[in-house]
Design a protein around this motif. Structure first.
Motif, PDB file in Angstrom:
ATOM      1  N   VAL A  47       0.837  -1.192   0.000  1.00 44.80           N
ATOM      2  CA  VAL A  47       0.000   0.000   0.000  1.00 44.80           C
ATOM      3  C   VAL A  47       0.878   1.251   0.000  1.00 44.80           C
ATOM      4  N   GLY A  48       0.641   2.142  -0.964  1.00 45.34           N
ATOM      5  CA  GLY A  48       1.407   3.382  -1.040  1.00 45.34           C
ATOM      6  C   GLY A  48       2.888   3.186  -1.280  1.00 45.34           C
ATOM      7  N   LEU A  49       3.288   2.008  -1.777  1.00 41.84           N
ATOM      8  CA  LEU A  49       4.710   1.646  -1.919  1.00 41.84           C
ATOM      9  C   LEU A  49       5.447   1.835  -0.587  1.00 41.84           C
ATOM     10  N   SER A  50       4.772   1.433   0.490  1.00 40.48           N
ATOM     11  CA  SER A  50       5.343   1.609   1.834  1.00 40.48           C
ATOM     12  C   SER A  50       6.321   0.504   2.214  1.00 40.48           C
ATOM     13  N   GLU A  51       6.265  -0.629   1.542  1.00 35.28           N
ATOM     14  CA  GLU A  51       7.150  -1.763   1.830  1.00 35.28           C
ATOM     15  C   GLU A  51       7.286  -1.992   3.345  1.00 35.28           C
ATOM     16  N   PRO A  52       6.195  -2.276   4.030  1.00 30.01           N
ATOM     17  CA  PRO A  52       6.232  -2.357   5.496  1.00 30.01           C
ATOM     18  C   PRO A  52       6.790  -3.662   6.052  1.00 30.01           C
ATOM     19  N   TRP A  53       7.122  -4.610   5.191  1.00 30.30           N
ATOM     20  CA  TRP A  53       7.609  -5.901   5.676  1.00 30.30           C
ATOM     21  C   TRP A  53       8.976  -5.762   6.338  1.00 30.30           C
ATOM     22  N   ARG A  54       9.137  -6.544   7.409  1.00 27.78           N
ATOM     23  CA  ARG A  54      10.413  -6.602   8.131  1.00 27.78           C
ATOM     24  C   ARG A  54      10.723  -8.076   8.374  1.00 27.78           C
ATOM     25  N   PHE A  55      11.910  -8.513   7.973  1.00 28.14           N
ATOM     26  CA  PHE A  55      12.307  -9.911   8.096  1.00 28.14           C
ATOM     27  C   PHE A  55      13.368 -10.059   9.180  1.00 28.14           C
ATOM     28  N   VAL A  56      13.200 -11.048  10.037  1.00 29.66           N
ATOM     29  CA  VAL A  56      14.181 -11.317  11.092  1.00 29.66           C
ATOM     30  C   VAL A  56      14.611 -12.775  10.970  1.00 29.66           C
ATOM     31  N   VAL A  57      15.823 -13.000  10.500  1.00 32.42           N
ATOM     32  CA  VAL A  57      16.346 -14.364  10.380  1.00 32.42           C
ATOM     33  C   VAL A  57      16.810 -14.816  11.758  1.00 32.42           C
ATOM     34  N   VAL A  58      16.335 -15.974  12.182  1.00 32.91           N
ATOM     35  CA  VAL A  58      16.613 -16.460  13.536  1.00 32.91           C
ATOM     36  C   VAL A  58      17.584 -17.643  13.454  1.00 32.91           C
ATOM     37  N   ALA A  59      18.830 -17.385  13.772  1.00 35.17           N
ATOM     38  CA  ALA A  59      19.857 -18.424  13.744  1.00 35.17           C
ATOM     39  C   ALA A  59      20.362 -18.773  15.139  1.00 35.17           C
ATOM     40  N   ASP A  60      20.174 -17.865  16.097  1.00 37.04           N
ATOM     41  CA  ASP A  60      20.685 -18.062  17.455  1.00 37.04           C
ATOM     42  C   ASP A  60      19.942 -19.207  18.147  1.00 37.04           C
ATOM     43  N   PRO A  61      20.671 -20.242  18.619  1.00 40.60           N
ATOM     44  CA  PRO A  61      20.015 -21.396  19.245  1.00 40.60           C
ATOM     45  C   PRO A  61      19.176 -21.033  20.465  1.00 40.60           C
TER      46      PRO A  61
END
Length: 209
Positions: A47-61
């Motif tokens: 929406v509105g070219l807001s690109e609101p996605w946030r990705f968090v890669v979880v590698a820490d055990p």
């Protein structure tokens, strides 16, 4: 750009074979695969070219263990809400796939991003969340096209996930995802194969006004 009938047929086949995967092989992904798929995910509409996605890669055990513990707590609560017969089936489904999947990540949506200048969000602020979900679906199809499976772990507490992953309060939790090579492939959803639910025909969900 015109796409021919052959391409459209292959695209339909991709849609038909996209699955929510719960059983993974432990094999590592080739170097750069996750980053490439995340780049493709950012091609999703927003929406509105807001690109609101946030990705968090979880590698820490330690963080992974905390998230799994929260899953187990929420999973027990969810099973208790079912009938005895359903609870037994639910316990056999092994929904999470969190033991073997080599890659795990969380997706959030920035609730009120500066990017996009609020366009399209004044009357429907939840469209930022919808946009992040579209990024997930885009990634899902891209992963399947490369022979990979994606599993959505929805049985989690959003507040706990924000705390465990130490992300801003303004980020709304979309889902926790497992990515890897599937143990098996099928064009029928696992929940349908297990007898949990069946897909319904379009006329049951379609209205004309």
């Amino acid at each position: 750009m015109n796409f021919d009938a052959g391409f459209r047929a292959e695209l339909l086949r991709l849609f038909q074979w996209r699955r929510d995967v719960r059983h993974f092989r432990p094999d590592a992904l080739p170097d750069g695969t996750l980053e490439r798929l995340l780049e493709i995910a950012t091609l999703a509409p927003s929406v509105g070219l807001s690109e609101p996605w946030r990705f968090v890669v979880v590698a820490d055990p330690t963080r992974r263990a905390a998230i799994r513990a929260d899953f187990q707590r929420c999973n027990t609560q969810a099973a208790c809400a079912q009938t005895a017969e359903r609870a037994a089936l639910y316990a056999r489904l092994k929904l999470e796939g969190m033991e073997a999947a080599p890659v795990q990540f969380a997706v959030f949506a920035e609730g009120d991003p500066e990017q996009g200048h609020g366009l399209g969000r004044r009357s429907m602020p939840e469209t930022a969340t919808y946009s992040a979900a579209l990024a997930v679906h885009t990634l899902w199809l891209a992963a399947r096209a490369e022979g990979l499976g994606l599993g959505w772990v929805s049985i989690l507490d959003p507040a706990t996930l924000r705390d465990v992953l130490d992300v801003p309060e303004s980020w709304r939790f979309i889902g926790y995802f497992c990515l890897g090579f599937p143990m098996l492939e099928s064009d029928t959803p696992e929940l349908q194969r297990a007898g949990w639910e069946t897909r319904r025909r379009l006329p049951e969900k379609l209205l004309y006004r």
